[in-house]
Structure formats: structure tokens, C-alpha cells
Design a protein around this motif. Structure first.
Motif, PDB file in Angstrom:
ATOM      1  N   ASN A 297       0.826  -1.206   0.000  1.00 20.11           N
ATOM      2  CA  ASN A 297       0.000   0.000   0.000  1.00 20.11           C
ATOM      3  C   ASN A 297       0.860   1.255   0.000  1.00 20.11           C
ATOM      4  OD1 ASN A 297      -2.416  -1.383  -0.036  1.00 20.11           O
ATOM      5  ND2 ASN A 297      -2.813  -1.194   2.151  1.00 20.11           N
TER       6      ASN A 297
ATOM      7  N   ARG B  53      -2.326  -8.476   6.314  1.00 16.73           N
ATOM      8  CA  ARG B  53      -3.598  -7.915   5.829  1.00 16.73           C
ATOM      9  C   ARG B  53      -3.670  -6.428   6.125  1.00 16.73           C
ATOM     10  NH1 ARG B  53      -9.281 -10.316   5.580  1.00 16.73           N
ATOM     11  NH2 ARG B  53      -9.160  -8.871   3.855  1.00 16.73           N
ATOM     12  N   TYR B  54      -4.245  -5.695   5.159  1.00 18.51           N
ATOM     13  CA  TYR B  54      -4.432  -4.243   5.247  1.00 18.51           C
ATOM     14  C   TYR B  54      -3.126  -3.473   5.061  1.00 18.51           C
ATOM     15  CZ  TYR B  54      -8.585  -6.295   7.269  1.00 18.51           C
ATOM     16  OH  TYR B  54      -9.676  -7.096   7.482  1.00 18.51           O
ATOM     17  N   LEU B  55      -2.023  -4.178   4.808  1.00 14.45           N
ATOM     18  CA  LEU B  55      -0.762  -3.507   4.461  1.00 14.45           C
ATOM     19  C   LEU B  55      -0.528  -3.590   2.958  1.00 14.45           C
ATOM     20  CD1 LEU B  55       1.519  -4.899   7.314  1.00 14.45           C
ATOM     21  CD2 LEU B  55       0.333  -2.704   7.234  1.00 14.45           C
TER      22      LEU B  55
ATOM     23  N   GLU C  28      -5.494  -7.507  13.460  1.00 15.28           N
ATOM     24  CA  GLU C  28      -4.556  -8.510  12.934  1.00 15.28           C
ATOM     25  C   GLU C  28      -3.338  -8.648  13.850  1.00 15.28           C
ATOM     26  OE1 GLU C  28      -4.972 -10.354   9.880  1.00 15.28           O
ATOM     27  OE2 GLU C  28      -7.010  -9.601  10.087  1.00 15.28           O
TER      28      GLU C  28
ATOM     29  N   ARG D 234      -5.762  -3.141  11.049  1.00  9.81           N
ATOM     30  CA  ARG D 234      -4.473  -3.723  11.448  1.00  9.81           C
ATOM     31  C   ARG D 234      -4.435  -4.047  12.932  1.00  9.81           C
ATOM     32  NH1 ARG D 234      -1.126  -6.587   9.358  1.00  9.81           N
ATOM     33  NH2 ARG D 234       0.611  -5.883  10.637  1.00  9.81           N
TER      34      ARG D 234
ATOM     35  N   ASN E 122      -7.455   1.554   7.427  1.00 10.43           N
ATOM     36  CA  ASN E 122      -6.659   0.319   7.416  1.00 10.43           C
ATOM     37  C   ASN E 122      -5.925   0.123   8.731  1.00 10.43           C
ATOM     38  OD1 ASN E 122      -7.422  -0.411   4.862  1.00 10.43           O
ATOM     39  ND2 ASN E 122      -5.590   0.371   3.845  1.00 10.43           N
TER      40      ASN E 122
ATOM     41  N   ASN F 294       2.426   2.342  10.840  1.00 15.80           N
ATOM     42  CA  ASN F 294       1.393   2.671   9.872  1.00 15.80           C
ATOM     43  C   ASN F 294       0.417   3.635  10.521  1.00 15.80           C
ATOM     44  OD1 ASN F 294      -0.165   2.497   7.613  1.00 15.80           O
ATOM     45  ND2 ASN F 294      -0.862   0.418   7.983  1.00 15.80           N
TER      46      ASN F 294
ATOM     47  N   TYR G 151      -5.851   3.728  -0.642  1.00 15.65           N
ATOM     48  CA  TYR G 151      -4.892   2.816  -0.009  1.00 15.65           C
ATOM     49  C   TYR G 151      -4.701   3.098   1.479  1.00 15.65           C
ATOM     50  CZ  TYR G 151      -4.035   2.485  -4.981  1.00 15.65           C
ATOM     51  OH  TYR G 151      -4.217   2.377  -6.335  1.00 15.65           O
TER      52      TYR G 151
END
Lengths: 280, 237
Positions: A22, A238-240, B27, B24, B20, B197, B216
Motif C-alpha cells: 500500500n 492484511r491491510y498492508l 490482525e 491492522r 486500514n 502505519n 490505499y
């Protein structure tokens, strides 16, 4: 400024894309917003050009996987596409040559479409793997850029800019050509460090008006290296990376300790080329 | 036999909009708990806050819930629960935890009544509900009058906390600075996000208000929704 007076720009990103993340995709979005925001440019296309296997970087998996992942990642993009020309060459190709290839291609397209409006955005039309095989174009002097043809500029992160300082990685004439003849758009968090790097280099300083530093306000450290490390450790990515890329990686089990050992002990192609004999 | 404790992760917050980075958190937290060898994460729940929280720029709960649902379309273990957002008033996090905990217990297979031989579920099989948050939330425990001490205690004593580290936050430090947190630190799991992030929803709202791309940073489906419903325009309240 009228649209017709703006310089059209094509953003070209070269790199391993091993895998695409991303963060790579964000580079395009940030660059486009920035260039369009100056009022002088209009970004008409983005090109992702994955490096060929002959680059011999450690951990580099076969180009066809890297190309497919980039295509999956840009499936939902209206303006960013993948180009496979570089990845299909048998030898490693210098970035300056890739820039020249794409600039010449744009000029050739323009000559073919004299009557037509430039339609750089072709949603839904993705180049197929097999259409990319083309020979080297003969060398053309940069000064003969056709007016009205979009300008190709190299899109990169600060790491690439600063890699100009690594001995034997880049030919000095290539650096001069990239910043002098094309232009650089560099997305960076540490604007001051990048400016300092430009200041300390005569050739970069000379062409500083052609180097655009774009600030990345969000710390976005999604490097491919970290992605590969996470995968080796069974951690989620995931989501990266885009969902389709994540699924593809899982399905083909692309990254593990074996893949990371590829090219172990092999000299990186540019280092080999720039240190053994053949100096132009 | 080493059987893992089943865990459900609950994240409360504005999700204004979901990004996102929020996804994350789940996760990273799941990976962390699994790698201890002691837990099996069976579900994740996103609980968007009630409109009556009255935070600046908070868009209507129905939108925030819808966006979270779109974001989770491709997740096979995380879901959105609108219960908190549908209540008549804002409620404390501990109340939301209590609600979801009792829902969790109600959904367990019932034990046999008297006269039958089957045993009730072993304690290890009862899922634990834990609050999932970023280190910034952990820090807010220190803000005077934001949290009741009794609630902080109930959260860490009765439920448990999974806290995902962020740049600029010393989550270990926040624990050592608080006697309550120190006492229950065995029930506080500090996970490190290996890949920084820092996608803040605040930045996303700013970018949208200034016509900048957020592609993104959040799922495409959420971006489309925002566009279709004209959310987060500069002029909107």
C-alpha cells in the motif's frame, strides 16, 4: 492556468516491488496530488515498472509473480498501470534507460495520434504480458522532446534519492540525466534530510528545480522487507497490501526462508556492471 | 493437554471513518495472542461510538456503522456491532464490555439440566472478552476525569486489555505509572505493530476536506461510500 498550458506528466516508479505494498501505491497518490496542486502540471498516467530478475537482489522472486501482484494491486486504479518491458529484458537495465524508453514511447504514440486528443487514461484496458516485448529504441538526444508530449518523471522515496550516494550503484552521468533530463518526484517524511542531501551534491543542486520533494505526513513504513519478514514469521500482512495481493501471496506461498535466500552471495547487477571493466 | 483460552477482541472508538490502521489493530493483536501459545482468538468486534459522544466532526452513526461493514466485507472473523451506537445515550466502555460479555455467555452451548450426566463447560472453554485499543487510548487512562478508576479496574481485572503499540507512545511506561494497571499487568497484553502505519482518521478527514486522495489508506468500498454520501466535505459540520 489553463489546462492546455499545463505540462502533462507521467509518473514512473522503478523498483523491485517484492511485493508491492500500500505504501508504493500511496506514493503515486501523493505525487499526483502534489504535482496537480502546483497548478503547473497535470498528471495523466502512473507506471509501475518492476525490475528484471537479472538485478540479482537478495530475496527477489521471479518477475512474473511480481508483475501479477502489481497488476492485481492496480486493478482498481483508473490511472496507474503496470509496464512489463523492463522485467522482460534479459539483462538488468539502468533506470535512466527505462525512463528514456518510456519517454520515447510517449513521443512515438503522439506521432501516431496526431489528430487525436491524448487519452492517457484507458480504464479497463490492461496491457497483456505478451504485448510488452519490444526491442531497444535507438538512442535519441533529450533536447528533441516533442512539444505537447507528456514528460516522464521518476517517482521514488527518499531511500532512492539517497542511494545516489552509494558508490558504484549509479553512474554519475545517469544521475545527471535523470534529474537534468527528466525530473524526480521524491516522497519523503524527512524533508530536511532530503534537502540536505540535495544541497551536498553538485549535480543534484544544479537540477534542484527539477527535484520535487513531497511531504508524507503519515508515517507509512510498509516496506517490502518488513512484509517478507512478517510472512516468514507467520504474522498477518492484511491491510498492508491490497487484498488481492495478500490472497495471491497466500495461494502461491511466495515468501519464505528459501525465497529470501535467492541470490545470496551474488553481486547486485549495477554494482557488478559499474565496477568490472566496461565503463562508457 | 494445553488448551488455548478462546478470546473475543472488542474495539470501541469513533471509527470516523474506519481506516486500514483500525483493521491492522485486530490482525496484530490476534497474531500477538496466538504467538503466546495461550490464546485462540475466535472473533473481533468493532463497536462504533454513539452519536451522543458529541465528538467534533463525528458523522452520523448509521454512516460509521455502514462504512465499517463495508470495510469488513472481506474479513472472516471481524464484524461490526451497532448495539452501542443504537442506544439512547452515550455509554461508558465498561458498559459496552459488560453487554458483549453477557451476550457471549448467552451464546454458549447450554449445560445439561440436573439429572443428566453431562458436565458444564470447563472454565478454559469460556471465551474471554478483551478490550482492544491503541497505546494512545491506554494513555488516556491518565487523563483526569475521563475514566472512572473503578471502571479502569473492572476493565483490566474482569476483562483484560490488548494494547497495540504506536510510535511516540511508551505503553510499558503508561502501565508502570499507574498502580491499578501495574497490579493487573498480567491481564494487559502489549503488542507491537512491526510495521509503522500511522493512518489517523483525523488525517483522513483533513485530506477528504481538501480534495486529497485517501486511496490505499482505507478500503476502496469505504472511499466510494464516503463519496456517494458526500461525507467529510470541508463544509460539513
Amino acid at each position: 492556468m489553463e489546462n492546455s498550458e499545463k505540462t502533462e506528466v507521467v509518473l514512473l516508479a522503478c523498483g523491485s516491488f517484492n511485493p508491492i505494498t500500500n505504501m508504493h501505491l500511496r506514493l503515486f497518490e501523493l505525487a499526483k496530488d502534489y504535482m496537480n496542486g502546483t497548478g503547473k502540471y497535470k498528471v495523466v498516467k502512473g507506471i509501475i515498472s518492476p525490475v528484471g530478475d537479472a538485478y540479482k537482489k537478495k530475496g527477489l522472486i521471479p518477475a512474473h509473480h511480481r508483475v501479477i501482484m502489481a497488476e492485481l494491486a492496480t486493478k482498481n486504479s483508473k490511472w496507474v498501470q503496470v509496464d512489463t518491458w523492463e522485467s522482460l529484458q534479459n539483462e538488468w537495465i539502468e533506470t535512466a534507460k527505462v525512463l528514456r524508453h518510456h519517454q520515447e514511447k510517449l513521443e512515438a504514440d503522439r506521432q501516431d495520434n496526431q489528430q487525436d486528443l491524448p487519452t492517457q487514461e484507458k480504464p479497463g484496458r490492461k496491457r497483456k504480458w505478451t504485448e510488452q516485448e519490444q526491442d531497444f529504441s535507438p538512442k535519441k538526444p533529450l533536447e528533441l522532446k516533442t512539444k505537447g508530449v507528456p514528460e516522464v518523471k521518476l517517482l521514488c522515496g527518499a531511500d532512492l534519492l539517497e542511494s545516489f550516494g552509494i558508490p558504484n550503484l549509479w553512474k554519475s552521468e545517469d544521475i545527471a540525466q535523470i534529474v537534468g533530463g527528466y525530473g524526480l518526484i521524491c516522497i519523503t517524511r524527512a524533508g530536511n534530510d532530503a534537502q540536505k542531501f540535495i544541497y551536498e551534491s553538485d549535480v543534484l543542486w544544479k537540477h534542484r528545480s527539477n527535484i520535487h520533494l513531497v511531504n508524507e505526513w503519515i508515517t507509512n513504513d510498509i516496506s517490502s522487507t518488513k512484509i517478507r519478514r512478517a510472512l516468514r514469521r507467520g504474522q498477518s500482512i492484511r491491510y498492508l497490501v491490497p487484498d488481492l495481493v495478500y490472497e495471491y501471496i497466500e495461494k502461491h506461498n511466495l515468501y519464505n526462508s528459501e525465497s529470501e535466500d535467492r541470490n545470496s552471495g551474488v553481486v547486485l547487477a549495477p554494482l557488478l556492471k559499474n565496477t568490472t571493466g566496461a565503463q562508457s | 493437554m494445553n488448551s488455548r483460552i478462546p478470546v473475543v477482541l472488542l474495539a470501541c472508538g469513533s471509527f470516523n471513518p474506519i481506516t486500514n490502521m483500525h483493521l491492522r489493530l485486530f490482525e496484530v493483536a490476534r497474531d500477538h495472542l496466538h504467538q503466546t501459545g495461550n490464546y485462540q482468538v475466535i472473533e473481533g468486534i468493532i463497536s462504533p461510538v454513539n452519536d451522543n459522544y458529541k465528538k467534533k466532526d463525528l458523522v452520523a452513526a448509521q454512516h460509521r456503522v455502514a462504512m465499517a461493514q463495508l470495510a469488513l466485507q472481506t474479513s472472516d472473523w471481524i464484524r461490526v456491532d451497532p448495539w452501542e451506537s443504537e442506544q439512547a445515550q452515550w455509554m461508558e466502555t465498561v458498559q459496552v464490555l459488560r453487554h458483549h460479555h453477557s451476550e457471549l455467555l448467552r451464546s454458549l452451548p447450554q449445560t445439561e439440566g440436573p439429572g443428566h450426566k453431562a458436565a458444564s463447560p470447563a472454565p478454559a472453554a469460556v471465551p474471554e472478552l478483551k478490550l482492544l485499543c491503541g497505546a494512545d487510548v491506554l494513555k488516556t487512562f491518565q487523563t483526569p476525569n475521563l475514566w472512572k478508576d473503578a471502571h479502569i479496574q473492572e476493565i483490566v481485572e474482569k476483562f483484560g486489555l490488548v494494547c497495540v503499540g504506536r510510535a511516540g507512545h511508551d505503553h510499558k511506561g503508561y502501565i508502570s505509572e499507574s498502580p491499578i494497571l501495574q497490579r493487573y499487568q498480567h491481564n494487559i497484553h502489549l503488542a507491537r505493530e512491526p510495521v509503522q502505519n500511522e493512518i489517523s482518521a483525523t488525517y483522513v478527514r483533513w485530506a477528504l476536506g481538501h480534495g486529497r486522495s485517501v486511496k490505499y489508506l482505507l478500503p476502496d468500498a469505504v472511499i466510494t461510500y464516503i463519496r456517494d454520501h458526500k461525507l467529510y466535505n470541508k463544509s460539513s459540520p
